[in-house]
Design a protein around this motif. Structure first.
Motif, PDB file in Angstrom:
ATOM      1  N   ARG A 244      55.185  84.944  75.878  1.00  0.00           N
ATOM      2  CA  ARG A 244      54.510  86.030  75.139  1.00  0.00           C
ATOM      3  C   ARG A 244      53.426  86.392  76.272  1.00  0.00           C
ATOM      4  O   ARG A 244      53.030  87.459  76.607  1.00  0.00           O
ATOM      5  CB  ARG A 244      53.759  85.260  74.114  1.00  0.00           C
ATOM      6  CG  ARG A 244      54.491  85.581  72.965  1.00  0.00           C
ATOM      7  CD  ARG A 244      54.375  86.817  72.150  1.00  0.00           C
ATOM      8  NE  ARG A 244      53.021  87.139  71.800  1.00  0.00           N
ATOM      9  CZ  ARG A 244      52.605  86.888  70.417  1.00  0.00           C
ATOM     10  NH1 ARG A 244      53.408  86.343  69.684  1.00  0.00           N
ATOM     11  NH2 ARG A 244      51.348  87.171  70.109  1.00  0.00           N
ATOM     12  N   GLY A 308      46.064  87.260  69.294  1.00  0.00           N
ATOM     13  CA  GLY A 308      47.326  87.450  68.540  1.00  0.00           C
ATOM     14  C   GLY A 308      48.292  86.089  68.485  1.00  0.00           C
ATOM     15  O   GLY A 308      49.051  86.011  67.600  1.00  0.00           O
ATOM     16  N   VAL A 309      48.256  85.334  69.546  1.00  0.00           N
ATOM     17  CA  VAL A 309      49.195  83.899  69.287  1.00  0.00           C
ATOM     18  C   VAL A 309      48.562  82.911  68.315  1.00  0.00           C
ATOM     19  O   VAL A 309      49.156  82.367  67.580  1.00  0.00           O
ATOM     20  CB  VAL A 309      49.217  83.408  70.650  1.00  0.00           C
ATOM     21  CG1 VAL A 309      50.189  84.375  71.746  1.00  0.00           C
ATOM     22  CG2 VAL A 309      48.017  83.055  71.474  1.00  0.00           C
ATOM     23  N   GLU A 311      46.696  84.018  65.622  1.00  0.00           N
ATOM     24  CA  GLU A 311      47.268  84.729  64.302  1.00  0.00           C
ATOM     25  C   GLU A 311      48.538  84.322  63.971  1.00  0.00           C
ATOM     26  O   GLU A 311      49.232  84.316  62.715  1.00  0.00           O
ATOM     27  CB  GLU A 311      47.087  86.155  64.183  1.00  0.00           C
ATOM     28  CG  GLU A 311      45.588  86.538  64.172  1.00  0.00           C
ATOM     29  CD  GLU A 311      45.395  88.131  64.548  1.00  0.00           C
ATOM     30  OE1 GLU A 311      46.224  88.800  64.319  1.00  0.00           O
ATOM     31  OE2 GLU A 311      44.320  88.639  64.620  1.00  0.00           O
ATOM     32  N   ASP A 312      49.637  84.375  65.070  1.00  0.00           N
ATOM     33  CA  ASP A 312      50.995  84.095  64.795  1.00  0.00           C
ATOM     34  C   ASP A 312      51.446  82.718  64.621  1.00  0.00           C
ATOM     35  O   ASP A 312      52.688  82.291  64.346  1.00  0.00           O
ATOM     36  CB  ASP A 312      51.947  84.595  65.823  1.00  0.00           C
ATOM     37  CG  ASP A 312      51.709  86.129  65.881  1.00  0.00           C
ATOM     38  OD1 ASP A 312      51.396  86.575  64.817  1.00  0.00           O
ATOM     39  OD2 ASP A 312      52.204  86.771  66.848  1.00  0.00           O
TER      40      ASP A 312
END
Length: 478
Positions: A244, A308-309, A311-312
């Motif tokens: 990512r 983002g990472v 949240e994932d």
């Protein structure tokens, strides 16, 4: 060639030929004959410390005339016994520590020409004063020297973005085994005039000649840096996170290191007042850094990426350094863990690489194999995710005799190398071969590669006087 005369006679002959100021012997040479970790101490006929390329040429001719061989040495920080003599009665160390001139730094050309004995950190400081950046970064950068970095093709934490040392070298000046000089200190970026001869000497560990000066690439300084320590659920998640990060941060990512939880314990054993910035209960950790200059907002990029990472669910917890001093503190865990391992006594230190896609699987398989074979040992796996480089170290349990410790180290190495072979990996990712890994290297060297390497050695050093015992065996030793 055959040596003649006693050791004292040969020292006297060298002093006569070169001048007493260049030649050390007796107790004065002890520090040159001990490896970086202090595990091995040998000896040498003498140590010669030239101050110029011309004096290196004279030293090579004088040593050759006596029928002796040469062990080139820079900062003596190598980890594979590449500059540690193994035949003290026949070998002379040529130390480049007095060749410390920075011949020029060219801001417009983004290049520099530097002598082999310059300490890496001091060179980096001078480059920074000129408003530029030299990206090679190693734990030993306060002691290692540029010539040794090139001779071993050193790696370090910035390989992900800038490549190995080989990719930073524009040209070389090398004293050859006959005392002549290969003059190739060009700073051209594009030069396609046939075979690139300088590449023969990069990573050769002094077996083909003595590097006396290097021309290197320089970069714009990384004025903005964001550093984060992240807690993850598994090492496999670290690989997914790297994937990512490569997509979202692109070439602005300059470091991506993975560490196990025990890294913090080991670092604090070495640096007791080192404060833990987050929980030490996660199965895997990543130390990540992105950097840049100009109009790029590095801090915003790091925050948006981590949002983002997290949240994932890929990252469970993390801390971003709020200042350069806090970033330095985070890096102390990565650097201090090595000292912590050393404090626990002799142990297996590996430097291996596997395809990035198989890194997590390899670590799991290798650690499991060691645990089955040597259940009392502790495995410490860490390294550079972005280039597939793993340092899978093995710490024997306490209370063993010195002989028992060495036996466990030997067995652990065999277990790990067997798994490594199954994964199509390399026994040396960045440290080189030296004398320590020569047997394992030659055992795995295909016949065609062995023939080509021997032919190169024979062509440049037909008498095998340059660093014999390192990397290859001579015909008489095979």
């Amino acid at each position: 060639m055959k040596t003649s005369g006693s050791s004292s006679e040969m020292v006297a002959a060298l002093a006569t030929a070169l001048g007493g100021d260049l030649v050390l012997s007796g107790q004065d040479i002890e520090r040159y004959c001990r490896d970086w970790h202090g595990d091995v101490t040998t000896g040498a006929v003498a140590v010669i410390r030239p101050r110029s390329t011309a004096e290196v040429c004279a030293a090579v001719r004088a040593i050759r005339a006596l029928g002796l061989s040469i062990v080139p040495q820079g900062g003596n920080t190598g980890l594979v016994l590449g500059c540690t003599p193994d035949d003290p009665s026949r070998q002379v160390i040529v130390s480049l520590e007095r060749m410390t001139a920075i011949r020029r730094i060219d801001e417009d050309d983004f290049s520099a020409v530097v002598e082999a004995g310059v300490i890496l950190s001091e060179f980096k400081d001078r480059v920074e004063e000129a408003g530029l950046y030299f990206p090679l970064a190693l734990g030993a950068q306060g002691s290692c020297r540029i010539g040794g970095n090139v001779s071993t093709n050193a790696g370090g934490i910035n390989v992900l973005r800038y490549g190995m040392t080989r990719e930073l070298v524009l040209g070389l000046e090398v004293v050859l085994p006959d005392g002549s000089v290969f003059e190739g200190l060009s700073t051209l970026r594009k030069d396609n005039r046939g075979i690139d001869l300088k590449q023969l000497f990069i990573g050769a560990e002094g077996t083909l000649g003595i590097i006396t000066a290097v021309s290197v690439k320089l970069m714009p300084p990384a004025e903005k840096v964001a550093t984060a320590l992240l807690g993850l659920g598994t090492l496999s998640d670290a690989i997914a996170l790297y994937r990512r990060a490569r997509r979202d941060c692109c070439d602005l990512m300059s470091a991506f290191e993975f560490m196990p939880p025990i890294a913090f314990t080991l670092a604090q054993e070495a640096i007791p007042d080192l404060a833990m910035p987050m929980s030490a209960d996660y199965p895997a950790y990543v130390l990540m850094e992105i950097s840049g200059s100009g109009l790029v907002d590095i801090e915003d990029l790091m925050h948006r990426f981590l949002e983002g990472v997290m949240e994932d669910g890929l990252v469970l917890d993390g801390v971003i350094a709020a200042s350069r001093s806090q970033a330095k503190n985070l890096w102390l865990f990565r650097e201090g863990m090595n000292e912590g391992q050393a404090r626990r006594g002799p142990h297996l230190r590996t430097d291996i690489s596997v395809p990035l896609s198989r890194l997590a699987t390899f670590v799991e398989a290798a650690e499991a194999a060691v645990t089955v074979r040597l259940p009392g040992c502790i495995c410490v796996s860490y390294g550079h995710v972005g280039d597939g480089n793993v340092h899978l170290n093995v710490l024997p349990p306490g209370g063993l005799s010195g002989e028992e410790v060495q036996q466990q180290i030997y067995e652990a190495k065999g277990v790990i190398n067997a798994v490594l072979d199954d994964f199509g990996g390399s026994i040396s990712a960045e440290h080189g071969i030296g004398r320590l890994k020569k047997a394992d290297f030659l055992q795995r060297l295909p016949p065609v590669q062995r023939r080509l390497l021997t032919a190169v050695k024979q062509a440049i050093d037909p008498d095998w006087i340059m660093n014999p015992g390192c990397q290859l065996n001579s015909d008489t030793d095979s």
